[in-house]
Design a protein around this motif. Sequence first.
Motif, mmCIF file in Angstrom:
data_model
loop_
_atom_site.group_PDB
_atom_site.id
_atom_site.type_symbol
_atom_site.label_atom_id
_atom_site.label_comp_id
_atom_site.label_asym_id
_atom_site.label_seq_id
_atom_site.Cartn_x
_atom_site.Cartn_y
_atom_site.Cartn_z
ATOM 1 N N ASP A 237 -2.026 10.118 -5.595
ATOM 2 C CA ASP A 237 -0.922 10.281 -4.664
ATOM 3 C C ASP A 237 -0.835 9.056 -3.772
ATOM 4 O O ASP A 237 -1.751 8.255 -3.688
ATOM 5 C CB ASP A 237 -1.129 11.523 -3.784
ATOM 6 C CG ASP A 237 -1.100 12.792 -4.622
ATOM 7 O OD1 ASP A 237 -0.465 12.750 -5.691
ATOM 8 O OD2 ASP A 237 -1.726 13.784 -4.203
ATOM 9 N N HIS A 238 0.276 8.938 -3.056
ATOM 10 C CA HIS A 238 0.394 7.856 -2.096
ATOM 11 C C HIS A 238 1.277 8.309 -0.954
ATOM 12 O O HIS A 238 2.084 9.223 -1.101
ATOM 13 C CB HIS A 238 0.967 6.589 -2.744
ATOM 14 C CG HIS A 238 2.410 6.726 -3.133
ATOM 15 N ND1 HIS A 238 2.798 7.278 -4.330
ATOM 16 C CD2 HIS A 238 3.553 6.405 -2.467
ATOM 17 C CE1 HIS A 238 4.119 7.283 -4.407
ATOM 18 N NE2 HIS A 238 4.601 6.764 -3.287
ATOM 19 N N VAL A 239 1.086 7.679 0.186
ATOM 20 C CA VAL A 239 1.911 7.956 1.354
ATOM 21 C C VAL A 239 3.000 6.893 1.412
ATOM 22 O O VAL A 239 2.708 5.698 1.457
ATOM 23 C CB VAL A 239 1.069 7.912 2.652
ATOM 24 C CG1 VAL A 239 1.950 8.174 3.857
ATOM 25 C CG2 VAL A 239 -0.051 8.934 2.565
ATOM 26 N N ALA B 52 -11.234 -8.776 4.292
ATOM 27 C CA ALA B 52 -11.009 -8.408 5.692
ATOM 28 C C ALA B 52 -11.075 -6.902 5.901
ATOM 29 O O ALA B 52 -11.015 -6.430 7.041
ATOM 30 C CB ALA B 52 -9.652 -8.928 6.152
ATOM 31 N N GLY B 53 -11.187 -6.146 4.813
ATOM 32 C CA GLY B 53 -11.278 -4.695 4.930
ATOM 33 C C GLY B 53 -9.942 -4.004 5.102
ATOM 34 O O GLY B 53 -9.896 -2.833 5.482
ATOM 35 N N LEU B 54 -8.855 -4.718 4.810
ATOM 36 C CA LEU B 54 -7.529 -4.115 4.971
ATOM 37 C C LEU B 54 -7.098 -3.333 3.737
ATOM 38 O O LEU B 54 -6.322 -2.382 3.845
ATOM 39 C CB LEU B 54 -6.489 -5.195 5.278
ATOM 40 C CG LEU B 54 -6.711 -6.002 6.558
ATOM 41 C CD1 LEU B 54 -5.594 -7.016 6.735
ATOM 42 C CD2 LEU B 54 -6.789 -5.083 7.767
ATOM 43 N N ARG C 293 1.677 -10.752 4.321
ATOM 44 C CA ARG C 293 2.405 -9.664 4.987
ATOM 45 C C ARG C 293 3.315 -8.939 4.000
ATOM 46 O O ARG C 293 3.455 -7.713 4.049
ATOM 47 C CB ARG C 293 3.226 -10.222 6.158
ATOM 48 C CG ARG C 293 2.399 -10.854 7.257
ATOM 49 C CD ARG C 293 3.216 -11.046 8.536
ATOM 50 N NE ARG C 293 4.427 -11.819 8.327
ATOM 51 C CZ ARG C 293 4.493 -13.145 8.424
ATOM 52 N NH1 ARG C 293 3.397 -13.852 8.687
ATOM 53 N NH2 ARG C 293 5.638 -13.777 8.252
ATOM 54 N N ARG C 294 3.927 -9.680 3.092
ATOM 55 C CA ARG C 294 4.796 -9.059 2.081
ATOM 56 C C ARG C 294 3.985 -8.174 1.140
ATOM 57 O O ARG C 294 4.433 -7.089 0.742
ATOM 58 C CB ARG C 294 5.527 -10.147 1.296
ATOM 59 C CG ARG C 294 6.512 -10.960 2.132
ATOM 60 C CD ARG C 294 7.046 -12.140 1.344
ATOM 61 N NE ARG C 294 7.846 -11.695 0.209
ATOM 62 C CZ ARG C 294 8.064 -12.433 -0.886
ATOM 63 N NH1 ARG C 294 7.506 -13.633 -0.998
ATOM 64 N NH2 ARG C 294 8.814 -11.969 -1.865
ATOM 65 N N ILE C 295 2.794 -8.627 0.799
ATOM 66 C CA ILE C 295 1.932 -7.822 -0.078
ATOM 67 C C ILE C 295 1.538 -6.522 0.613
ATOM 68 O O ILE C 295 1.566 -5.442 0.009
ATOM 69 C CB ILE C 295 0.682 -8.632 -0.484
ATOM 70 C CG1 ILE C 295 1.074 -9.760 -1.447
ATOM 71 C CG2 ILE C 295 -0.369 -7.726 -1.130
ATOM 72 C CD1 ILE C 295 -0.057 -10.709 -1.785
ATOM 73 N N LEU C 296 1.182 -6.605 1.896
ATOM 74 C CA LEU C 296 0.822 -5.398 2.638
ATOM 75 C C LEU C 296 2.003 -4.434 2.734
ATOM 76 O O LEU C 296 1.828 -3.211 2.653
ATOM 77 C CB LEU C 296 0.331 -5.772 4.039
ATOM 78 C CG LEU C 296 -1.049 -6.427 4.116
ATOM 79 C CD1 LEU C 296 -1.344 -6.875 5.540
ATOM 80 C CD2 LEU C 296 -2.133 -5.479 3.619
ATOM 81 N N ILE D 1 -3.862 0.301 0.696
ATOM 82 C CA ILE D 1 -4.279 0.163 2.089
ATOM 83 C C ILE D 1 -5.483 1.066 2.339
ATOM 84 O O ILE D 1 -5.508 2.217 1.900
ATOM 85 C CB ILE D 1 -3.130 0.537 3.049
ATOM 86 C CG1 ILE D 1 -1.889 -0.314 2.767
ATOM 87 C CG2 ILE D 1 -3.569 0.394 4.498
ATOM 88 C CD1 ILE D 1 -2.048 -1.772 3.063
ATOM 89 N N VAL D 2 -6.483 0.557 3.067
ATOM 90 C CA VAL D 2 -7.703 1.337 3.306
ATOM 91 C C VAL D 2 -7.470 2.411 4.359
ATOM 92 O O VAL D 2 -7.542 3.604 4.090
ATOM 93 C CB VAL D 2 -8.853 0.406 3.746
ATOM 94 C CG1 VAL D 2 -10.093 1.220 4.095
ATOM 95 C CG2 VAL D 2 -9.175 -0.584 2.644
#
Length: 208
Positions: free
Chosen positions: A103-105, A53-55, A16-19, A70-71
């Motif tokens: 770029d990133h959101v 997991a495709g995340l 969760r921290r990585i995400l 993140i996908v």
Amino acid sequence: MDAADLLDLLGNENRRRILAVLARKPRYVTEIGDLLGLSPKAVIGHLRKLEAAGLIESTEGRARRKYFSIVDPLRLEVTLSPYEFTVKRSYPQSSGPSPGEGDHVDVDLDTDDLATELDQLLALRQDLSLAQRRLEGRVAGTLDRLAEESEADRLGAAVALAIANGARSRAEIAARVGIPPEDVAHVLAVLAREDVINHRSDGIILSK
């Protein structure tokens, strides 16, 4: 991967921290490890599971360094009630422009909140279950008392009828009502307290 497996995957705090870190911008293994205080080996292990997991996905950046990001937006919904426990996943459509390469959101998302909310919901389910068991116990106790009172009323009426028909002793009343003499004694004591009967030298009679 179904929603239940996904929930198990996110049950690990480090994943969760990585995400949460990747939700802000793409990062590489060493950078993630430095931010979270994890070894590169541990980070790689978690990233592989999240990617399977495709995340998340990986792309090769400058200096052939692999960046993870993140996908797609993903929503995980947990529904918990005394009658239902479901976990659903959905992919909400993004309303903003697609980010360009590099770029990133910047999303302020703390995935620890998901696990915290789940813990709170599970605790609530346990509290509700305990409250339900207590309520069922009170209902059962009330029904038992009602049954006992109904039986006592029935016996009291039967004993009073036997006395009205001429029974004067406990033995006579027991024979007519069909209950043991000790039960007759208990019913007579109740009827006497309620001033329904009187004890006289010639036997038991109904009060006038």
